[in-house]
Scaffold this motif. Sequence first.
Motif, short mmCIF file in Angstrom:
data_model
loop_
_atom_site.label_atom_id
_atom_site.label_comp_id
_atom_site.label_asym_id
_atom_site.label_seq_id
_atom_site.Cartn_x
_atom_site.Cartn_y
_atom_site.Cartn_z
N ARG A 5 12.58 -20.02 -23.57
CA ARG A 5 11.59 -21.10 -23.61
C ARG A 5 11.43 -21.73 -22.23
O ARG A 5 10.32 -22.10 -21.83
CB ARG A 5 12.03 -22.16 -24.62
N LEU A 6 12.52 -21.88 -21.49
CA LEU A 6 12.45 -22.42 -20.13
C LEU A 6 11.57 -21.55 -19.25
O LEU A 6 10.68 -22.05 -18.53
CB LEU A 6 13.85 -22.51 -19.53
N LEU A 7 11.78 -20.23 -19.29
CA LEU A 7 10.98 -19.33 -18.48
C LEU A 7 9.51 -19.36 -18.89
O LEU A 7 8.62 -19.26 -18.04
CB LEU A 7 11.54 -17.91 -18.58
N SER A 8 9.26 -19.50 -20.19
CA SER A 8 7.90 -19.61 -20.68
C SER A 8 7.23 -20.87 -20.13
O SER A 8 6.08 -20.84 -19.68
CB SER A 8 7.89 -19.63 -22.21
N ALA A 9 7.96 -21.99 -20.14
CA ALA A 9 7.41 -23.24 -19.61
C ALA A 9 7.18 -23.15 -18.11
O ALA A 9 6.18 -23.67 -17.58
CB ALA A 9 8.36 -24.40 -19.93
N MET A 10 8.07 -22.48 -17.39
CA MET A 10 7.91 -22.33 -15.94
C MET A 10 6.68 -21.50 -15.62
O MET A 10 5.96 -21.79 -14.65
CB MET A 10 9.16 -21.69 -15.34
N GLU A 11 6.43 -20.49 -16.42
CA GLU A 11 5.24 -19.67 -16.18
C GLU A 11 3.97 -20.49 -16.33
O GLU A 11 3.04 -20.35 -15.53
CB GLU A 11 5.22 -18.48 -17.13
N GLN A 12 3.94 -21.36 -17.33
CA GLN A 12 2.76 -22.19 -17.54
C GLN A 12 2.58 -23.19 -16.39
O GLN A 12 1.47 -23.47 -15.96
CB GLN A 12 2.88 -22.94 -18.85
N ALA A 13 3.70 -23.72 -15.88
CA ALA A 13 3.62 -24.75 -14.84
C ALA A 13 3.29 -24.17 -13.47
O ALA A 13 2.56 -24.78 -12.69
CB ALA A 13 4.94 -25.53 -14.78
N PHE A 14 3.82 -22.97 -13.16
CA PHE A 14 3.72 -22.44 -11.80
C PHE A 14 2.97 -21.12 -11.71
O PHE A 14 2.84 -20.57 -10.61
CB PHE A 14 5.13 -22.27 -11.21
N ALA A 15 2.51 -20.60 -12.86
CA ALA A 15 1.78 -19.33 -12.89
C ALA A 15 2.61 -18.19 -12.29
O ALA A 15 2.08 -17.28 -11.65
CB ALA A 15 0.45 -19.45 -12.14
N VAL A 16 3.92 -18.26 -12.49
CA VAL A 16 4.83 -17.21 -12.04
C VAL A 16 5.73 -16.84 -13.20
O VAL A 16 6.37 -17.71 -13.79
CB VAL A 16 5.71 -17.69 -10.85
N ARG A 17 5.76 -15.56 -13.54
CA ARG A 17 6.63 -15.10 -14.63
C ARG A 17 7.91 -14.53 -14.04
O ARG A 17 7.89 -13.51 -13.36
CB ARG A 17 5.92 -14.06 -15.48
N LEU A 18 9.03 -15.18 -14.32
CA LEU A 18 10.33 -14.70 -13.88
C LEU A 18 11.03 -13.99 -15.03
O LEU A 18 10.95 -14.44 -16.17
CB LEU A 18 11.21 -15.86 -13.40
N PRO A 19 11.74 -12.90 -14.75
CA PRO A 19 12.52 -12.25 -15.80
C PRO A 19 13.76 -13.06 -16.14
O PRO A 19 14.21 -13.90 -15.35
CB PRO A 19 12.89 -10.90 -15.17
N VAL A 20 14.34 -12.79 -17.31
CA VAL A 20 15.51 -13.57 -17.73
C VAL A 20 16.68 -13.40 -16.77
O VAL A 20 17.53 -14.28 -16.64
CB VAL A 20 15.95 -13.19 -19.16
N GLY A 21 16.73 -12.25 -16.10
CA GLY A 21 17.82 -12.03 -15.16
C GLY A 21 17.87 -13.04 -14.02
O GLY A 21 18.93 -13.27 -13.43
N ALA A 22 16.73 -13.66 -13.73
CA ALA A 22 16.71 -14.67 -12.66
C ALA A 22 17.62 -15.85 -12.98
O ALA A 22 18.18 -16.48 -12.08
CB ALA A 22 15.28 -15.16 -12.44
N LEU A 23 17.79 -16.15 -14.26
CA LEU A 23 18.66 -17.26 -14.65
C LEU A 23 20.12 -16.97 -14.33
O LEU A 23 20.90 -17.89 -14.07
CB LEU A 23 18.52 -17.55 -16.15
N PHE A 24 20.50 -15.71 -14.34
CA PHE A 24 21.87 -15.35 -14.03
C PHE A 24 22.09 -15.21 -12.53
O PHE A 24 23.17 -15.49 -12.02
CB PHE A 24 22.25 -14.04 -14.73
N LEU A 25 21.04 -14.76 -11.82
CA LEU A 25 21.15 -14.64 -10.37
C LEU A 25 20.99 -15.98 -9.67
O LEU A 25 21.58 -16.22 -8.61
CB LEU A 25 20.09 -13.65 -9.86
N LYS A 26 20.20 -16.89 -10.25
CA LYS A 26 19.93 -18.20 -9.66
C LYS A 26 20.13 -19.28 -10.73
O LYS A 26 19.17 -19.80 -11.29
CB LYS A 26 18.50 -18.26 -9.12
N PRO A 27 21.37 -19.65 -11.03
CA PRO A 27 21.64 -20.49 -12.20
C PRO A 27 21.50 -21.99 -11.99
O PRO A 27 21.78 -22.76 -12.90
CB PRO A 27 23.09 -20.13 -12.54
N THR A 28 21.07 -22.45 -10.81
CA THR A 28 20.87 -23.88 -10.59
C THR A 28 19.39 -24.18 -10.41
O THR A 28 18.60 -23.29 -10.10
CB THR A 28 21.64 -24.37 -9.35
N LEU A 29 19.02 -25.46 -10.56
CA LEU A 29 17.62 -25.85 -10.41
C LEU A 29 17.08 -25.54 -9.02
O LEU A 29 15.97 -25.02 -8.87
CB LEU A 29 17.46 -27.34 -10.72
#
Length: 336
Positions: A5-29
């Motif tokens: 859901r976080l990645l879905s919201a980020m895509e709507q806000a920034f028009a960038v779709r990140l894969p779920v793996g980004a959360l593990f590679l970059k786990p801070t805000l």
Amino acid sequence: LLALRLLSAMEQAFAVRLPVGALFLKPTLSAMAEALGDTRLAEDAANLVPLQREGQAFPLFLLPGAIGSVLYLQPLALALGQERPVFALPSPGLDGRPPLRRVPQLAAHHLRALRRQQPQGPYHLAGHSSGGRVAYEMAWQLEQQGETVASLVILDTSAPDPEQDRPIPKERELLADLVAMFEELAGVVFGLSRQDILEEPHDQIAEGRVMEAFQTHGVLFSKGAPVSELRALVEVYRAASLGHDTYRAEGRIQAPIHLFQARERGGADGFVDLRPAWGWQDRSASGVMVAEVPGTHVSMMAAPQVEILAMRLRKILSVNSMSSAGSLVTCDLRSG
């Protein structure tokens, strides 16, 4: 589910779709903010996800089922402890690009990411559901390349059956399957029955009702997410369903196969296979070990059932790691 859901919201806000793996590679805000403009990171994270980085032993590579996303594999990775790293290989297509529809093609795609992480064997592979067949094909291709596969673990799926001829699933059947799976994963009831979905004559209306059910219950998609996100998930699921039904495995591998079967046949998958060892005995020259674990096809991967699965999997990996320098041996799963 919250991460998606976080990645879905980020895509709507920034028009960038990140894969779920980004959360593990970059786990801070702050790290995620940097990742929004990093196309190389997005590509790496779409191919290989480090679910657990610690450990000195050879890593375990996990393959997801037909939904393609690897987040639901994290409880297993954490339950395995910190003896060895655990990497997951997401199915391509969740970002909206065309998915890969043939198992050999998908296996070759995953092997490129795997060998960038670990150039030489011995390799440890595990696949849940339809991912088990992809893991088998990866083991076959690795051995054809002269590499050693120390362990191949199949989590609740059958070997390809040349006698099986399944009808091509319709759009609404795929939607109904996804609703059932995510209801079980999330522990919620959408209030949208399988019959409701199957009897809807228009695919677009069925998609809209399913998307609304997901969003209303806070599962997977954020409020306002476009239906295209659901369509990408459906296409990955469709590709897995069709590709695995038409897959015909070649030959036999040298690596031992360990098949874990869910004790409860029900939930999101009422699958039954009457063949001995679900057909895997014909696919390994080193034999097949079969064991039951608590839970259904879905819940076996979640707490508390996943703790039993992880305990037995640790034993397999430990024994096969010690034996991989010489002849491969198997262990008695039923003893522990």
